[in-house]
Scaffold this active site. Structure first.
Site, PDB file in Angstrom:
ATOM      1  CG  ASP A 108      26.954  18.588 -82.215  1.00 11.40           C
ATOM      2  OD1 ASP A 108      26.041  18.822 -81.412  1.00 11.40           O
ATOM      3  OD2 ASP A 108      28.129  18.378 -81.877  1.00 11.40           O
ATOM      4  CG  ASP A 134      29.237  17.879 -75.002  1.00 12.79           C
ATOM      5  OD1 ASP A 134      28.100  17.657 -75.476  1.00 12.79           O
ATOM      6  OD2 ASP A 134      30.154  18.395 -75.655  1.00 12.79           O
TER       7      ASP A 134
END
Ligand code: GLA
Length: 755
Positions: A407, A465
């Site tokens: 990430d 997301d």
């Protein structure tokens, strides 16, 4: 002119006005402010040789001042100049534009000085560029120019200054210049260099293929006027000028180079493509699996991960290809091990440790994934891997993990930093002694499809997301609904290929509003209809996205199981040519997508975005199909052939429904149709070291047979016109797929070895 002269005279005569100081607005709960003056001005072009554009002061090092108003913030450029800002979801750009007061005298003395042109442009995902403001400014103007631009939905803002007769004293102030963006956005807008958007090509140049597998490389230039050609192709590949793609089959492993030649405005430029042909690609087809994030967020532990592993096998999801079981964030102990700095897992959540957990996962025939972040902290504030890449990669290998999701929270915005940080982990994984699939997750903010493959990553998140909603509203830098993800994916289809996939994030199928992060920041109630979940699944397959689910699979309702185990759609996703569907027809109501498949078939999807049912005519002339030729359409949701059609076919799609068809030539060979071969079953009989494939009634028809594992790696292949084809096969136990192509018509059969 007279007005200007009078104004100039009045300036000379007047005593200086009392100065006003302007400071930029502050961020609030909903809207963050990004100041142009805080960005990397060194990356911008300045027309005064040997100088740089300046932040928060003028080119001559004075406070930025326009008509006696002093601005504490802004950027001062010298014509001819250019500033390019990557917007990252910013919705508004505001500033006061003018030539700084510091050159008023010069402008009064010489009519060529202290004057410049300005042009403000917005550039979209497809390189379409529009001019939103332009004009001329002079130090003698009575007031500065107010600029207020809606940047919503655009990718870049370009600010340019032209010098007039010459560029002396062209001190331009972009005063009090700021962007508004969504307060929870992952990445603020930032300045990029001219080179970053200068490439003449808008397609991939680092490519991969397997020996003996059909290859396709779509070539696209940034300008629609460019003329494309390809040179120095390796044996087996040819240039399809009509479709602007390279295609064919390379049979030998190796690294090959070929050149793309772009001719535009009388100039020719050349870019080299590196094609690696290998039978050991990390991700020949998109990976499939389960991630813990949407359903459990931080609440993962040994019990729910093992229960998920058991369920994956109980529902035979692994046989469909869902083999990766991935821990997302929050598996971590509070800190690294004292002294060694090795990462530690949380003892309370995983009392038996990570090795015991991955052993368990592996014992079920599954693979295990872990998560980290390219900064000091992960997105949910555990320790990250920045600076510890080698230690961490080794530890993940020792723990037995097979995938790393990496990430990018808490990391610098600029693309160079991201490239360095991802490369550092990519290199560490290469040297860690285990094959660990490298899955980048910087949410598509820095166009990872352009450079991700060079870091060692084989797929990258392209979107923010994923939220459990059909329409998540504005694409705002933090999260998105299904439609917003589709709207990002549809622009980057040319960047997809084997071992380099654009990832549209976890699908929300099965959540029905019960996930944790997937339900946050949604207008109204989270959750989608079954039709919408099916659409999301179908589009992710069309996009060749990794297929990941993230819901509680210990009890799967039949309707959800039917979605995620639709083998015919999964085959579209897992097609070995790795092509992402291109958007062919687009209007406010519906879209038509087309995906090239390895055996020469195409998959066609009709997505109805509107709120009513629609009849949509698929016009074959827009697809890579021949005119006046019959094609067989197979409905992949109904799993049945719906008939043969030529030139067009009209389908009905309900609101938010996606209809998907596999389209193949109706005529397989003289006197034999696709329908007749489909009606004759293929049977596969594996033995200790070979496999026998009986293609009933096909004696004399030329056939190509490929055997691959569930990760898409080809383990055996041959050409033959016999009815029963036997070929050597020495493989580990597991599920394999035999793919038989008869004159362009493909059929696949799964079989088990050694169970
Ligand atoms: C980011 C990622 C998500 C998830 C979380 C974990 O938001 O995009 O997919 O991994 O971090 O904190």
């Amino acid at each position: 002119m007279l007005k200007k002269l009078l104004f100039a005279l009045s300036m000379l005569a007047m005593p200086a006005l009392a100065q006003v100081t302007v400071t930029p607005p502050e961020s609030n709960e909903d809207t963050d402010i990004a100041l142009l003056g805080d960005m990397e001005v060194e990356k911008t072009i300045c027309g005064w040789s040997g100088h740089q554009n300046t932040a928060n002061k003028t080119i001559d090092n004075n406070p930025i001042t326009l008509r006696d108003t002093v601005y504490t913030s802004g950027v001062c450029t010298h014509a001819t100049s250019q500033i390019i800002v990557k917007l990252n979801g910013a919705t508004r750009f505001v500033c006061r534009l003018g030539i700084d007061d510091e050159v008023i005298n010069k402008a009064q003395n010489d009519s060529r000085e202290g004057r410049a042109g300005y042009k403000i442009m917005l550039r979209g995902e497809d390189n379409n560029t529009v001019v939103v403001a332009e004009g001329n400014i002079s130090a003698l103007d009575e007031s500065s120019v107010p600029i207020d631009i809606n940047t919503n939905g655009w990718k870049y803002l370009i600010l340019e200054n032209e010098a007039g007769d010459h560029n002396w004293s062209d001190h331009v102030d972009w005063a009090n210049a700021y962007f508004e963006y969504y307060a929870r956005a992952a990445t603020a807008p930032y300045i990029v260099s001219t080179e970053e958007i200068a490439s003449k090509l808008a397609c991939a140049t680092t490519m991969f293929s397997q020996p003996g597998v059909r290859y396709m490389h779509k070539i696209k230039a940034t300008s629609a006027d460019a003329v494309l050609a390809v040179e120095n192709l390796p044996a087996g590949l040819s240039w399809n000028a009509k479709r602007k793609l390279v295609e064919g089959i390379v049979t030998e492993e190796g690294v090959y180079n070929y050149d793309i030649v772009v001719a535009l405005d009388g100039e020719e430029s050349r870019e080299s493509v590196k094609l690696t042909v290998s039978s050991k690609l990390q991700q020949p087809v998109p990976f499939m699996g389960w991630l813990s994030w949407n359903v459990y967020q931080a609440n993962i532990n040994e019990a729910n991960i093992k229960a998920t592993a058991d369920a994956m096998v109980r529902y035979k999801l692994n046989d469909y290809g869902y083999t990766y079981l991935c821990l997302d964030d929050n598996w971590h102990a509070d800190a690294r091990e004292d002294g060694t700095n090795k990462p530690l897992s949380d003892d309370a959540k995983f009392p038996k440790g990570m090795n015991e957990l991955t052993d368990y996962i592996h014992s079920l025939g599954l693979k295990a994934g872990i998560y980290s972040d390219a900064a000091d902290l992960t997105c949910n504030n555990e320790f990250g891997s920045y600076g510890y890449e080698e230690i961490d990669a080794k530890q993940y290998a020792e723990w037995g993990f097979d995938l790393l999701k990496y990430d990018y929270c808490h990391a610098p915005s600029d693309v160079e930093a991201a490239q360095k940080r991802y490369k550092a982990m990519g290199d560490a994984l290469k040297n860690c002694g285990r094959d660990i699939l490298f899955y980048m997750c910087e949410w598509g903010q820095r166009d990872p499809w352009k450079w991700g493959a060079e870091t060692g990553a084989t797929c990258w998140r392209a979107t923010y997301d994923s939220r459990d909603t059909w329409d998540g509203g504005v694409y705002n830098g933090s999260h998105c609904g299904a439609i917003q993800a589709i709207d990002v994916m549809k622009h980057i289809s040319v960047y997809s290929g084997p071992n380099r996939f654009n990832d549209a994030d976890m699908m929300c199928v099965g959540l029905y509003g019960k996930g944790i992060p997937s339900s946050e920041f949604i207008n109204g109630k989270p959750g989608m209809t079954v039709t919408e979940y099916k659409s999301q699944f179908a589009m992710w397959c069309m996009f060749a996205s990794p297929l990941t689910i993230s819901f509680d699979i210990t009890e799967i309702p039949q309707q959800d199981l039917d979605i995620i185990t639709n083998e015919e759609l999964i085959a579209i996703d897992q097609d070995r040519m790795g092509q992402q569907a291109d958007l062919i027809v687009s209007n406010a109501d519906y879209e038509i997508y087309c995906k090239d498949l390895e055996n020469g078939d195409i998959a066609v999807a009709v997505l109805n975005r509107s709120s009513a049912s629609r009849n949509v005519t698929i016009d074959f002339s827009k697809l890579p199909l021949e005119a006046d030729t019959e094609y067989q359409f197979r409905d992949l949701w109904a799993k049945e052939n719906v008939g043969t059609f030529k030139n067009e076919y009209t389908v009905t799609a309900a609101s938010h429904e996606t209809r998907v068809f596999r389209v193949s030539p109706a005529q397989v060979a003289d006197g034999i149709t696709a329908a007749t071969t489909d009606s004759k079953p293929i049977t596969v009989t594996p033995s200790a070291s070979s496999v026998s494939i009986n293609c009933l009634g096909s004696q004399g028809l030329s056939k190509r047979v490929l055997i691959s594992d569930l990760a898409g790696r080809v383990v055996a292949q041959t050409n033959s016109d016999a009815e029963i084809i036997t070929l050597p096969l020495n493989v580990a136990r597991g599920i394999y797929v035999a793919n038989v192509v008869t004159a362009g018509h493909a059929r696949s059969v799964k079989f088990e070895v050694g169970r």
